[in-house]
Design a protein around this motif. Structure first.
Motif, PDB file in Angstrom:
ATOM      1  N   SER A   1       0.817  -1.216   0.000  1.00 61.62           N
ATOM      2  CA  SER A   1       0.000   0.000   0.000  1.00 61.62           C
ATOM      3  C   SER A   1       0.849   1.264   0.000  1.00 61.62           C
ATOM      4  O   SER A   1       0.325   2.355  -0.253  1.00 61.62           O
ATOM      5  N   GLY A   2       2.144   1.133   0.257  1.00 59.25           N
ATOM      6  CA  GLY A   2       3.044   2.287   0.166  1.00 59.25           C
ATOM      7  C   GLY A   2       3.210   2.792  -1.255  1.00 59.25           C
ATOM      8  O   GLY A   2       3.804   3.851  -1.487  1.00 59.25           O
ATOM      9  N   CYS A   3       2.693   2.048  -2.224  1.00 56.33           N
ATOM     10  CA  CYS A   3       2.714   2.519  -3.615  1.00 56.33           C
ATOM     11  C   CYS A   3       1.428   3.279  -3.958  1.00 56.33           C
ATOM     12  O   CYS A   3       1.159   3.570  -5.121  1.00 56.33           O
ATOM     13  N   GLY A   4       0.644   3.580  -2.935  1.00 58.45           N
ATOM     14  CA  GLY A   4      -0.557   4.376  -3.148  1.00 58.45           C
ATOM     15  C   GLY A   4      -1.798   3.509  -3.276  1.00 58.45           C
ATOM     16  O   GLY A   4      -1.763   2.295  -3.072  1.00 58.45           O
ATOM     17  N   ASP A   5      -2.885   4.164  -3.618  1.00 59.40           N
ATOM     18  CA  ASP A   5      -4.180   3.499  -3.671  1.00 59.40           C
ATOM     19  C   ASP A   5      -4.145   2.356  -4.695  1.00 59.40           C
ATOM     20  O   ASP A   5      -3.857   2.557  -5.867  1.00 59.40           O
ATOM     21  N   ARG A   6      -4.477   1.169  -4.223  1.00 56.84           N
ATOM     22  CA  ARG A   6      -4.277  -0.025  -5.047  1.00 56.84           C
ATOM     23  C   ARG A   6      -5.341  -0.163  -6.133  1.00 56.84           C
ATOM     24  O   ARG A   6      -5.128  -0.810  -7.147  1.00 56.84           O
ATOM     25  N   VAL A   7      -6.473   0.454  -5.931  1.00 57.39           N
ATOM     26  CA  VAL A   7      -7.496   0.453  -6.977  1.00 57.39           C
ATOM     27  C   VAL A   7      -7.146   1.502  -8.031  1.00 57.39           C
ATOM     28  O   VAL A   7      -7.302   1.265  -9.231  1.00 57.39           O
ATOM     29  N   ALA A   8      -6.642   2.631  -7.581  1.00 58.43           N
ATOM     30  CA  ALA A   8      -6.209   3.657  -8.535  1.00 58.43           C
ATOM     31  C   ALA A   8      -5.120   3.085  -9.451  1.00 58.43           C
ATOM     32  O   ALA A   8      -5.062   3.404 -10.641  1.00 58.43           O
ATOM     33  N   ARG A   9      -4.266   2.216  -8.902  1.00 58.32           N
ATOM     34  CA  ARG A   9      -3.199   1.622  -9.718  1.00 58.32           C
ATOM     35  C   ARG A   9      -3.759   0.650 -10.749  1.00 58.32           C
ATOM     36  O   ARG A   9      -3.354   0.642 -11.895  1.00 58.32           O
ATOM     37  N   GLN A  10      -4.690  -0.206 -10.311  1.00 68.74           N
ATOM     38  CA  GLN A  10      -5.128  -1.300 -11.190  1.00 68.74           C
ATOM     39  C   GLN A  10      -6.334  -0.932 -12.059  1.00 68.74           C
ATOM     40  O   GLN A  10      -6.558  -1.553 -13.095  1.00 68.74           O
ATOM     41  N   PHE A  11      -7.109   0.062 -11.643  1.00 72.51           N
ATOM     42  CA  PHE A  11      -8.338   0.420 -12.381  1.00 72.51           C
ATOM     43  C   PHE A  11      -8.277   1.875 -12.846  1.00 72.51           C
ATOM     44  O   PHE A  11      -9.253   2.604 -12.760  1.00 72.51           O
TER      45      PHE A  11
END
Lengths: 287, 590
Positions: free
Chosen positions: B310-320
């Motif tokens: 999660s230190g790479c930011g919002d995980r939904v923002a990354r994948q979607f």
């Protein structure tokens, strides 16, 4: 007329309203005698006589020369790791015949890796394994032969693991340098970079020929030995790595290996072939 | 005279009709078939106690689950084959509720006394000096050596997600240690300066006796000029999941109730309000978290999509990212919905009923009405959820371009099952809604959903005209509890008839090898399973015991999460007991 209709209507209402009760009266329902004495002996006696299966597991070994396997197929007692990210041809292993000898050809494209462990320095794309059980003896021996081809050879490791964690293995890198790796990676301890200990043997091997290795272990003596049989050379003799121990603590019980593992790493440059033959796991005292 | 006779006849008819629908509790006859179900529960409980305690007689602790083929505890197997029989009391709460319920219906105190003994022993021996217990998602007790075991690295954090401990009983067993824990739960998980909620709490955080001493700050969630909530993305790796908040709030409510100090309750209301404010004002759907995480990891680390920290930011923002700004972890309405719309709602309703936070019922109704209106769909005779974000943006059919937290690349987003666990929160919301006209919408959904589950027609909201499937094959504990509560609500005995059928099915289909299991082929019997508690709620009603006197079902969300040996036995994985252990069948055991 009105009277008749009224009486008929009322009778109908009474009949409909009481229909269920009439039926119930025909089938008497009795209250359970155990309702107010649910744990009384006449109602309930706990019986602790369940029959369970035996949890004792038999030991078994590996004797794999691939001679009884079908050509161009994956050998039957081996497992190759893949997940959804792998393409259909990204990793494979198949039995081929060379000079009347069946051997295992292995390929890895080096593109993907298992999701875990994360953050490891050099994850594996290719993970080929087979299992054995020497949990009662707690000691054993494995021999196996590895060959890197002259063309499109890849870095390869061969050894034994306790579950997912390397116990002892040899690594032949792309420069044909021979390394020994004891323990790890064990990213249950993900914060401490516990990737095991890698030892450079100083040896450089030849391509195109099989190199035989033997690894012996004895958990009672806390001892592992790695031997390069082609030169009858002892590459390593020492104790189990901490990652083989319960809770990865100095005082934890040693967990003995149960997996033969061949790996090729993930990485842009790590695509190519290696060959495997004559993997024998035996009781240590048998030799 | 004629008129009088006519009136009498009509009155008699009306009484007969009324009695045929509405039963007094005293009219219910407790039959042998009812007792047989109770006997099955007693056999299960006695076997759990006998074989569970038999594994290591030096402790009062029980394993979380029993292997029904071997009689031994379930084991967490680490990547290096270390095999640990585990006792995690956060995952045994329904068993404690079952023991208390069993004492209630049998009038035999030994079961409750056993529960109190186990809890007292646990609290005395496994409470950290800072007040946190060694339990939850990442800590457990090793039944071989009785030492504390972490599954998340050597020093795994404290984590409760919708485990909602049986605080009434814990307080009875040891009030001082229980209240100390309730306070420290907030100290370890909540950051007063920033209102950051961390699902992970540290065992190194010192105990703070003045934990609720700060002034309650302004709301974290502000609205933009259009009236929509602004979700801050400044949480440094601390994911304020609603399932963690639910447990914090529940503890604070119970603490205020116990001590009479209103301040913990006020903090609980403040915390839950942030989720409410972050809900979508158009649809009514609510959020899984009210903050996104700050990027703290390097670009190099985060360039690998498989690195889902999660230190790479919002995980939904990354994948979607195709979906733009709505694509945030907070706004997903097809994953973790059990946490948002079931466990969270049950806690809100419990807080409303027991602790007087009556406006929580309105929130619960808004969330469920919004969610069901937009996302509920019946497909091929099955209850489903349309995958969407909380503003109604549908993700059905979307093919994920690359691997990430939500799954592998090329994964196609499909309809999601709506499980029977939704029945209780929907029904309890209806029951606790004061105005009858406000009940109609949810009742309509409940009617559709139960019919689709094969339970028949529950009729109108007054309970007058049900056409239930009295020969149903359903063997579901949530359907059973709903039927029992429907009876309590309406006193229409038809619901009780249906409940008896479902309960019989549960015993027939789930009681095997001396234990309750999910089905005949499932290997493990979990202590947290809801079946026995559901059966005992029916037994109580049949005996005329009010459900308000029985332990209340809240959740069966107990789990362990961490690093383990994958099913193939040769690779490392990171997963949950529910995915790796409790999915095993008797054919998987070797």
């Amino acid at each position: 007329m009105k009277k008749i209709m009224s009486i008929t209507l009322v009778l109908l209402l009474v009949l409909v309203g009481c229909e269920n009760q009439t039926l119930e009266q025909q089938t008497p329902i009795f209250e359970s005698v155990c309702k107010d004495n649910p744990i009384k002996e006449s109602c309930y006696t706990p019986s602790y006589d369940l029959e369970f299966v035996d949890t004792d597991k038999e030991e078994y070994l590996i004797e794999e020369t691939f001679e009884t396997e079908f050509l161009n197929q994956m050998p039957s007692n081996w497992l190759i790791y893949k997940n959804e990210e792998y393409s259909s041809k990204s990793v494979w292993a198949k039995v081929i015949e060379k000079d009347d000898n069946k051997i295992l050809q292995m390929y890895s494209d080096g593109i993907n890796a298992p999701m875990y462990p994360q953050g490891v320095a050099k994850p594996s794309t290719f993970v080929l394994s087979s299992k054995f059980n020497l949990d009662k003896s707690r000691k054993g021996e494995i021999t196996g032969k590895i060959m890197i081809p002259e063309v499109e050879g890849n870095e390869v490791s061969f050894g034994v693991s306790t579950g997912a964690v390397n116990t002892a293995s040899i690594i032949i890198n792309q420069q044909m340098r021979l390394l020994v790796k004891i323990g790890g990676p064990f990213f249950y301890h993900s914060g401490n970079n516990d990737s095991g200990d890698t030892i450079d043997t100083g040896l450089t091997l030849n391509k195109g020929v099989f190199h035989q290795f033997t690894i012996t272990w004895d958990a009672m003596l806390n001892q592992i030995t790695v031997i390069y049989n082609n030169q009858s050379l002892k590459l390593y003799e020492g104790s189990f790595h901490i990652s083989s121990r319960y809770n990865a603590s100095e005082t934890g019980d040693i967990y003995v290996p149960n997996v033969v593992r061949v790996t090729m790493p993930k990485g842009f440059d790590y695509h190519g072939f290696a060959f495997l033959d004559d993997v024998i796991v035996s009781h240590k005292e048998a030799k | 005279m004629k008129k009088l006779s006519l009136c009498l006849l009509i009155l008699l008819s009306a009484i007969c009709s009324f009695q045929s629908i509405y039963a007094n509790d005293s009219d219910i006859i407790y039959q042998d078939s009812d007792y047989n179900r109770l006997k099955a529960v007693m056999q299960h409980v006695d076997n759990v106690l006998y074989y569970g305690h038999g594994y290591n007689q030096e402790t009062l602790l029980l394993p979380d689950a029993i292997n029904t083929l071997t009689g031994e505890p379930a084991r967490w197997v680490f990547p290096n084959r270390a095999s640990v029989p585990y006792a995690d009391l956060a995952n045994q709460q329904n068993f404690f509720r079952t023991l208390v319920a069993l004492s209630k219906v049998t009038n035999e105190s030994k079961y409750k006394e056993d529960a109190i003994d186990m809890l007292s022993y646990f609290m005395e021996n496994y409470q950290d000096s800072n007040g946190l217990f060694y339990w939850g998602g990442h800590r457990t007790i090793n039944l071989d050596n009785l030492e504390v075991q972490s599954t998340e690295g050597p020093n795994g954090p404290h984590e409760l997600k919708n485990m909602m401990p049986f605080y009434e009983l814990m307080l009875e067993a040891d009030e001082e240690r229980t209240t100390r824990f309730m306070k420290q739960l907030w100290t370890a998980h909540f950051e007063w300066a920033t209102s950051d909620l961390n699902r992970h709490g540290s065992y190194s955080t010192a105990f703070d006796g003045n934990v609720f001493g700060q002034l309650i700050p302004d709301d974290v969630i502000k609205m933009d000029e259009m009236g929509y909530p602004i979700i801050p993305n400044d949480s440094p790796g601390k994911l304020p999941f609603v399932n963690a908040a639910t447990d914090l709030a529940y503890a604070a409510f119970a603490l205020s109730h116990q001590t009479g100090d209103p301040v913990p309750k006020q903090w609980a209301e403040y915390l839950m309000k942030q989720y409410h404010l972050a809900s979508n004002p158009d649809t009514g759907m609510t959020v899984y978290q009210f903050k996104s995480t700050l990027v703290t990891k390097s670009l190099e680390d985060c360039s690998n999509p498989a690195y889902t920290n999660s230190g790479c930011g919002d995980r939904v923002a990354r994948q979607f990212r195709d979906f733009g700004s709505i694509a945030r972890e907070s706004n997903v309405a097809w994953k973790n919905t059990q946490a948002v719309y079931v466990d969270n709602v049950l806690m809100l309703l419990e807080a409303a009923q027991k602790y007087g936070v009556s406006y929580f019922v309105d929130w619960a109704r808004d969330y469920l009405e919004g969610y069901l209106e937009y996302a509920y769909i019946r497909i091929d005779g099955q209850n489903k959820i349309i995958p969407m974000f909380i503003d109604g943006t549908v993700t059905y059919g979307y093919v994920v371009p690359e691997v990430g937290y939500f799954g592998p690349s090329k994964m196609r987003i499909d309809y999601v099952d709506l499980p029977s666990t939704y029945l209780l929160p929907i029904f309890r919301t209806i029951v606790q809604t004061e105005k009858i006209e406000d009940r109609a919408k949810l009742w309509g959904y409940l009617r559709d959903i139960m019919h689709t589950f094969g339970l028949g027609d529950i009729g109108d909201v007054d309970g007058l005209s049900p056409k239930l499937e009295l020969d149903t094959a359903i063997d579901d504990p949530f359907a059973l509890m709903t039927m029992v509560e429907l009876y309590e609500f309406t006193k229409n005995s038809v619901y009780l008839d249906a409940a008896r059928t479902i309960a019989d099915n549960i015993v027939t289909k789930r009681f095997h090898r001396g234990f309750f299991v999910e089905s005949e082929i499932m290997l493990y019997s979990r202590l947290d399973q809801p079946d026995t508690l559901a059966l005992l709620t029916l037994d109580a009603v049949l005996r005329g015991i009010s459900l308000t006197d029985m332990p209340f079902y809240l959740a069966d969300s107990g789990y362990i999460h961490g690093y383990l040996l994958a099913d193939d036995g040769v690779t490392e994985d990171r997963s949950y007991t529910q995915n790796v252990i409790y999915t095993k069948t008797i054919y998987d055991w070797e």
